[in-house]
Design a protein around this motif. Structure first.
Motif, PDB file in Angstrom:
ATOM      1  N   PHE A  13       0.869  -1.182   0.000  1.00 22.31           N
ATOM      2  CA  PHE A  13       0.000   0.000   0.000  1.00 22.31           C
ATOM      3  C   PHE A  13       0.905   1.232   0.000  1.00 22.31           C
ATOM      4  O   PHE A  13       1.956   1.229   0.653  1.00 22.31           O
ATOM      5  N   SER A  44      -2.817  -7.848  15.028  1.00 23.07           N
ATOM      6  CA  SER A  44      -3.382  -6.692  14.355  1.00 23.07           C
ATOM      7  C   SER A  44      -2.403  -6.166  13.298  1.00 23.07           C
ATOM      8  O   SER A  44      -1.204  -6.064  13.559  1.00 23.07           O
ATOM      9  N   GLY A  45      -2.915  -5.894  12.119  1.00 24.81           N
ATOM     10  CA  GLY A  45      -2.081  -5.306  11.064  1.00 24.81           C
ATOM     11  C   GLY A  45      -1.306  -6.320  10.239  1.00 24.81           C
ATOM     12  O   GLY A  45      -0.505  -5.932   9.383  1.00 24.81           O
ATOM     13  N   CYS A  46      -1.543  -7.627  10.447  1.00 29.76           N
ATOM     14  CA  CYS A  46      -0.751  -8.626   9.704  1.00 29.76           C
ATOM     15  C   CYS A  46      -1.321  -8.871   8.306  1.00 29.76           C
ATOM     16  O   CYS A  46      -0.751  -9.651   7.543  1.00 29.76           O
ATOM     17  N   GLY A  47      -2.432  -8.236   7.976  1.00 28.99           N
ATOM     18  CA  GLY A  47      -2.926  -8.340   6.605  1.00 28.99           C
ATOM     19  C   GLY A  47      -4.098  -9.290   6.414  1.00 28.99           C
ATOM     20  O   GLY A  47      -4.438  -9.641   5.278  1.00 28.99           O
ATOM     21  N   LYS A  48      -4.769  -9.666   7.508  1.00 28.78           N
ATOM     22  CA  LYS A  48      -5.902 -10.604   7.407  1.00 28.78           C
ATOM     23  C   LYS A  48      -7.006 -10.017   6.523  1.00 28.78           C
ATOM     24  O   LYS A  48      -7.494 -10.666   5.592  1.00 28.78           O
ATOM     25  N   SER A  49      -7.383  -8.768   6.839  1.00 28.77           N
ATOM     26  CA  SER A  49      -8.481  -8.142   6.069  1.00 28.77           C
ATOM     27  C   SER A  49      -8.061  -7.908   4.630  1.00 28.77           C
ATOM     28  O   SER A  49      -8.871  -8.052   3.709  1.00 28.77           O
ATOM     29  N   THR A  50      -6.794  -7.563   4.434  1.00 26.21           N
ATOM     30  CA  THR A  50      -6.307  -7.332   3.069  1.00 26.21           C
ATOM     31  C   THR A  50      -6.453  -8.608   2.242  1.00 26.21           C
ATOM     32  O   THR A  50      -6.924  -8.575   1.096  1.00 26.21           O
ATOM     33  N   HIS A 195      -9.234 -12.420  15.572  1.00 25.39           N
ATOM     34  CA  HIS A 195      -8.091 -12.216  16.470  1.00 25.39           C
ATOM     35  C   HIS A 195      -8.060 -13.313  17.524  1.00 25.39           C
ATOM     36  O   HIS A 195      -7.102 -13.430  18.267  1.00 25.39           O
ATOM     37  N   ARG A 213       3.510  -8.009  10.471  1.00 26.54           N
ATOM     38  CA  ARG A 213       3.881  -7.309   9.237  1.00 26.54           C
ATOM     39  C   ARG A 213       5.315  -7.505   8.801  1.00 26.54           C
ATOM     40  O   ARG A 213       6.221  -7.380   9.623  1.00 26.54           O
TER      41      ARG A 213
HETATM   42  N1  LIG Z   1      -6.012   1.129   2.081  1.00 25.34           N
HETATM   43  C1  LIG Z   1      -4.846   1.084   2.746  1.00 25.34           C
HETATM   44  N2  LIG Z   1      -3.908   2.046   2.583  1.00 25.34           N
HETATM   45  C2  LIG Z   1      -2.729   2.021   3.235  1.00 25.34           C
HETATM   46  N3  LIG Z   1      -2.394   1.029   4.105  1.00 25.34           N
HETATM   47  C3  LIG Z   1      -3.283   0.057   4.311  1.00 25.34           C
HETATM   48  C4  LIG Z   1      -4.556   0.030   3.660  1.00 25.34           C
HETATM   49  N4  LIG Z   1      -5.245  -1.085   4.081  1.00 25.34           N
HETATM   50  C5  LIG Z   1      -4.428  -1.717   4.944  1.00 25.34           C
HETATM   51  N5  LIG Z   1      -3.262  -1.035   5.091  1.00 25.34           N
HETATM   52  C6  LIG Z   1      -2.122  -1.440   5.932  1.00 25.34           C
HETATM   53  O1  LIG Z   1      -1.827  -2.795   5.627  1.00 25.34           O
HETATM   54  C7  LIG Z   1      -1.539  -3.512   6.821  1.00 25.34           C
HETATM   55  C8  LIG Z   1      -2.500  -4.683   6.951  1.00 25.34           C
HETATM   56  O2  LIG Z   1      -3.809  -4.198   7.247  1.00 25.34           O
HETATM   57  P1  LIG Z   1      -5.056  -5.163   7.487  1.00 25.34           P
HETATM   58  O3  LIG Z   1      -6.221  -4.304   7.821  1.00 25.34           O
HETATM   59  O4  LIG Z   1      -5.179  -6.089   6.354  1.00 25.34           O
HETATM   60  O5  LIG Z   1      -4.579  -5.983   8.780  1.00 25.34           O
HETATM   61  P2  LIG Z   1      -5.442  -6.886   9.765  1.00 25.34           P
HETATM   62  O6  LIG Z   1      -4.571  -8.059  10.091  1.00 25.34           O
HETATM   63  O7  LIG Z   1      -6.776  -7.177   9.194  1.00 25.34           O
HETATM   64  O8  LIG Z   1      -5.566  -5.925  11.026  1.00 25.34           O
HETATM   65  P3  LIG Z   1      -6.673  -5.881  12.196  1.00 25.34           P
HETATM   66  O9  LIG Z   1      -6.627  -7.231  12.834  1.00 25.34           O
HETATM   67  O10 LIG Z   1      -6.191  -4.799  13.089  1.00 25.34           O
HETATM   68  O11 LIG Z   1      -7.984  -5.583  11.552  1.00 25.34           O
HETATM   69  C9  LIG Z   1      -1.625  -2.521   7.968  1.00 25.34           C
HETATM   70  O12 LIG Z   1      -0.339  -2.036   8.224  1.00 25.34           O
HETATM   71  C10 LIG Z   1      -2.480  -1.419   7.406  1.00 25.34           C
HETATM   72  O13 LIG Z   1      -2.138  -0.189   7.989  1.00 25.34           O
END
Ligand SMILES: Nc1ncnc2c1ncn2[C@@H]1O[C@H](COP(=O)(O)OP(=O)(O)OP(=O)(O)O)[C@@H](O)[C@H]1O
Length: 255
Positions: A13, A44-50, A195, A213
């Motif tokens: 990103f 948190s932030g490891c990219g699960k939602s991505t 989580h 991350r």
């Molecule tokens: N649209 C975006 N623009 C910039 N950075 C992004 C974007 N979406 C996600 N990120 C970054 O990518 C990384 C992964 O985010 P993501 O939301 O996938 O993590 P996650 O594991 O689902 O987190 P959580 O458990 O806190 O929801 C994070 O560092 C986040 O800040």
């Protein structure tokens, strides 16, 4: 054939404020077979939602590919239903109209929409609440409406991003039991972001443990515990210990 194939996927990103690229996922490989229930677990932030959003077609990989039923994902589609932490219901529509919302968008006749909605309202245990409005329902009931709405298009894949994250502990446990009942009846492949180690072990046929991350898959664990699962049982706790070890920051960073 696998339902979902994630091959060598990385995602960067752009952080335009700081003028740097953020590596959200690095070289992720994951195969999910038909009717498997895989939980994505990680800090948190490891990219699960991505990762989930790429399967849904809301995000595209920077490199690598995401295939669903052998086809590269090019955008959202009715073969994949999505449920988020908030049900995002239309407050001015009664339960049944919320459930049948996608059919309305496709110009479905009212009688057909009503009948289809009823099937899924019954399936998620909301019989009798068809004409209630979202504000008249509890958080757990609203999530059931969201699940019914996702199921109505009969998708082969259901993508769930912390769907019970905003619920209290008791309601969450009830919803977990309900979701397993629905999955066993409805079938389909589920990818579920959480989580919670207990939640992942309670629900999944598999748990994909992700590292911090930039996100990678540290290990995929098959959960062969019988259902309903005993969260106090020795095998459950053994698996939990193993997952907690994988999640320990030092261990995962070195993985
Ligand atoms: N649209 C975006 N623009 C910039 N950075 C992004 C974007 N979406 C996600 N990120 C970054 O990518 C990384 C992964 O985010 P993501 O939301 O996938 O993590 P996650 O594991 O689902 O987190 P959580 O458990 O806190 O929801 C994070 O560092 C986040 O800040």
């Amino acid at each position: 054939m696998a339902t979902i194939d994630i091959r060598g996927v990385s995602k960067l990103f752009r952080d335009s404020k700081r003028n740097v690229d953020v590596a959200a996922l690095t070289d992720v490989d994951l195969t999910v077979r038909r009717n498997e229930f895989i939980c994505l677990l990680g800090p948190s932030g490891c990219g699960k939602s991505t990762l989930l959003n790429m399967i849904a077609g809301f995000e595209t990989p920077t490199s690598g590919e995401v295939l669903v039923d052998g086809q590269a994902v090019a955008g959202p589609g009715s073969d994949r239903g999505v449920v988020f932490q908030q049900a995002n219901l239309m407050p001015w529509l009664p339960v049944w109209e919320n459930v049948a919302f996608h059919l309305k968008l496709r110009g479905g006749l009212k009688a057909v929409r009503r009948e289809q909605a009823q099937r899924y309202i019954d399936l998620v245990g909301l019989t009798g609440f068809e004409n209630h409005y979202p504000s008249e329902l509890s958080g757990g009931m609203n999530q059931r409406v969201g699940i019914a709405r996702a199921l109505l298009m009969n998708p082969g894949v259901i993508l769930m991003d912390e769907p019970f994250g905003a619920l209290d502990e008791q309601t969450r446990m009830d919803m977990q039991t309900e979701l397993i009942r629905i999955w066993e009846r409805h079938q389909g492949t589920i990818v579920f972001v959480t989580h919670g180690v207990d939640e992942a072990l309670t629900l999944g046929t598999h748990v994909a443990v992700m590292s911090a991350r930039p996100g990678r898959i540290a290990e995929i664990i098959q959960i062969d515990l019988p259902r309903p699962r005993d969260v106090t049982g020795p095998r459950f706790n053994e698996m939990k210990r193993h997952i907690l070890h994988l999640l320990r920051p030092g261990r995962v960073a070195a993985a």
